[in-house]
Design an enzyme around this catalytic site. Sequence first.
Site, short mmCIF file in Angstrom:
data_model
loop_
_atom_site.label_atom_id
_atom_site.label_comp_id
_atom_site.label_asym_id
_atom_site.label_seq_id
_atom_site.Cartn_x
_atom_site.Cartn_y
_atom_site.Cartn_z
N SER A 112 0.80 -1.22 0.00
CA SER A 112 0.00 0.00 0.00
C SER A 112 0.84 1.28 0.00
O SER A 112 1.63 1.50 -0.90
CB SER A 112 -0.96 -0.04 1.18
OG SER A 112 -1.86 1.02 1.11
N HIS A 113 0.68 2.08 1.06
CA HIS A 113 1.33 3.39 1.12
C HIS A 113 2.78 3.31 1.57
O HIS A 113 3.46 4.33 1.62
CB HIS A 113 0.54 4.27 2.09
CG HIS A 113 0.39 3.62 3.43
ND1 HIS A 113 -0.45 2.55 3.64
CD2 HIS A 113 1.03 3.84 4.60
CE1 HIS A 113 -0.35 2.14 4.89
NE2 HIS A 113 0.53 2.91 5.50
N ASP A 277 -2.94 6.27 -3.34
CA ASP A 277 -1.77 5.63 -2.73
C ASP A 277 -1.23 4.49 -3.60
O ASP A 277 -1.68 4.28 -4.72
CB ASP A 277 -2.11 5.14 -1.32
CG ASP A 277 -3.00 3.90 -1.34
OD1 ASP A 277 -3.76 3.76 -2.32
OD2 ASP A 277 -2.92 3.10 -0.41
N ASP A 279 -1.49 1.25 -3.79
CA ASP A 279 -2.35 0.23 -4.38
C ASP A 279 -3.71 0.77 -4.80
O ASP A 279 -4.61 0.00 -5.14
CB ASP A 279 -2.51 -0.96 -3.42
CG ASP A 279 -3.13 -0.56 -2.09
OD1 ASP A 279 -2.95 0.60 -1.68
OD2 ASP A 279 -3.78 -1.40 -1.46
N ASP A 281 -6.20 2.33 -3.22
CA ASP A 281 -7.43 2.27 -2.42
C ASP A 281 -7.65 3.52 -1.57
O ASP A 281 -8.72 3.68 -0.99
CB ASP A 281 -7.48 0.99 -1.56
CG ASP A 281 -6.30 0.82 -0.64
OD1 ASP A 281 -5.43 1.70 -0.61
OD2 ASP A 281 -6.26 -0.21 0.07
N ARG A 282 -6.67 4.41 -1.51
CA ARG A 282 -6.86 5.64 -0.71
C ARG A 282 -6.97 6.86 -1.60
O ARG A 282 -6.54 6.84 -2.76
CB ARG A 282 -5.68 5.87 0.21
CG ARG A 282 -5.48 4.78 1.19
CD ARG A 282 -4.44 5.24 2.18
NE ARG A 282 -4.11 4.16 3.07
CZ ARG A 282 -3.44 4.33 4.19
NH1 ARG A 282 -3.03 5.53 4.53
NH2 ARG A 282 -3.18 3.31 4.96
N LYS A 376 -11.71 -0.25 0.03
CA LYS A 376 -11.77 1.18 -0.17
C LYS A 376 -11.27 1.48 -1.57
O LYS A 376 -10.56 0.67 -2.16
CB LYS A 376 -10.97 1.92 0.90
CG LYS A 376 -9.54 1.48 1.11
CD LYS A 376 -9.01 2.13 2.38
CE LYS A 376 -7.53 1.87 2.61
NZ LYS A 376 -7.26 0.59 3.29
C1 VG1 Z 1 -3.49 1.94 8.27
C2 VG1 Z 1 -4.67 2.87 8.41
C3 VG1 Z 1 -5.96 2.09 8.25
C4 VG1 Z 1 -5.95 1.34 6.92
C5 VG1 Z 1 -4.70 0.48 6.82
C6 VG1 Z 1 -4.57 -0.19 5.48
O1 VG1 Z 1 -3.52 0.97 9.28
O2 VG1 Z 1 -4.64 3.52 9.66
O3 VG1 Z 1 -7.03 2.97 8.34
O4 VG1 Z 1 -7.07 0.53 6.79
O5 VG1 Z 1 -3.54 1.28 7.02
O6 VG1 Z 1 -4.57 0.76 4.46
P1 VG1 Z 1 -2.62 1.08 10.61
O7 VG1 Z 1 -2.87 -0.21 11.32
O8 VG1 Z 1 -1.20 1.27 10.17
O9 VG1 Z 1 -3.12 2.28 11.33
V1 VG1 Z 1 -3.80 0.48 3.00
O10 VG1 Z 1 -4.03 1.74 2.04
O11 VG1 Z 1 -2.65 -0.42 3.46
O12 VG1 Z 1 -4.58 -0.77 2.23
CO CO Z 2 -3.63 1.29 0.18
#
Ligand code: VG1
Ligand code: CO
Length: 543
Positions: A112-113, A277, A279, A281-282, A376
């Site tokens: 992801s990010h 982001d 992948d 989804d954000r 998302k």
């Molecule tokens: C973070 C965010 C959460 C989100 C998760 C996955 O998790 O706070 O809201 O669902 O990333 O997002 P954490 O446990 O680090 O707070 V992503 O864009 O990885 O799919």
């Molecule tokens: Co993501």
Amino acid sequence: MIRKHATTPFEGQKPGTSGLRKKVRVFQQENYVENFIQSVFDVVERQAGATLVVGGDGRFHNRVVIQQAIRMAAANGYGRVLVGRGGILSTPAASHVIRKYGASGGLILSASHNPGGPEEDFGIKYNIANGGPAPEKVTDAIHARTLAIDHWLDVDAPDIDLEALGTVSVGGMTVEVIDPVADYAELMEQLFDFPAIRKAAADGLTMAFDAMSAVTGPYAVEILEHRLGFRQGTVRNAIPLEDFGGHHPDPNLVHARDLYDLMMDPAKAPDFGAASDGDGDRNLIIGKGRFITPSDSLAMLAANAHLAPGYADGLKGIARSMPTSAAADRVAEALGIPAYETPTGWKFFGNLLDAGMATICGEESAGTGSDHVREKDGLWAVLLWLNILAATGKSVDTLAREHWARFGRNYYARHDYEAVDSGKANALMAELEASLASLPGRAFGGLTVEAADSFAYCDPVDASVSENQGIRVMFEGGSRVVFRLSGTGTEGATLRVYLERYEPAGGNLDAPTPAMLADIIAAAEEIAGIKRHTGRSAPDVVT
Ligand code: VG1
Ligand code: CO
């Protein structure tokens, strides 16, 4: 043809908030990827000959893992693998493809990010047949299996050509290389009023979209530039790169600073700015001169969703993660529909969406989505905003002001303390938890604690219970601070402190956020002893 490879378990293959996420060099260890994927195949629900979807965000190591996953799927009784061309599938597109083609599930390769590259992060997430992230009972079973695994299976077959659309056979299993964008773009056309947005663009509505050199580039170019007619170059950093150009593909005010600066420049800003982001989804939403917090974006999208054809019949309910501000709850109340508060992570929305109890969901971390998929969806949020802008003819700033004038404003910020020593972070949380009972009634500056607890969630659909999902301290008047440890970091612990102050309609609705949150920030420090425990006197990232 099927080969059996002996192996021994690795510790720590426990999926976090969003799958298994580690440094690339951890994934590169012999048997590491294979152990995890075999554990998934061993425990998940599927029929013989089932379809598996495979794709990722294009980061370093993506292709290696995809080729191996295909050989392993063939050896484990799958009948068909659908893989995005180039190994690309955004998380929401993968969710849609799983649903559309009746797959038993999918492997999404992404961190992801988190940054990408040989020294950075990689991840594997399993999504179930509804298209959503595996719920805890499945991830717990996968984890348990990783601790007992003693062999994995593959077939002896060469890599396939991931660039060539079409069908090939791998060890008797069908592999279809599909266009990663087409199905998703078609779904978006069903949900939103493309002709109205196209007309607005033709009439002069301008936008900038930063794909952050990550997976949404090809999706955004096709949808925004080709189908909606925004001018060429509207999508910046449109080519997915294995290391995201050395940046964090995290669409927040720190990592998407260039976009923010552009949007705050009255001479150069287009009408609408957005980013996504790693992948896809954000989403980050910034109007000309007006940043919209993700929590506000959720509330504003919910309040106006009926303007888009896909939501013209109204919403069944709104769900938000616990740390997300209560702005959406006020919209739900006004609409006369239920509001749900779930733990952090999209997997907790799955049951509500499947049961038709919620239509729109969101998280403060810039995730918003609906029942069109079970993830998302960054571009979905961008398109819903565009649909609302086109339907109302109003600016983002005007829509925000009107929203606050009606519902009041939840000033909001998240402070992240990254790479904190895990022992120290755990000690902070333990001490905080032990002090919960003593907090109600105590005053911190001008703020009096009304209630404090460790958030636990009982899923209204299957009654499963998830405990220890963050510490909430509620103050009188609707303000709040939440403390939580991240489940997606790969180095030490990340402490997240979520700060929220509610200002009712008629109050001070256009003040700078830091000033409005100053009392709560001071109270948070006093309550949790962040400096005393971690040695940090300021957060690393403020979003
Ligand atoms: C973070 C965010 C959460 C989100 C998760 C996955 O998790 O706070 O809201 O669902 O990333 O997002 P954490 O446990 O680090 O707070 V992503 O864009 O990885 O799919
Ligand atoms: Co993501």
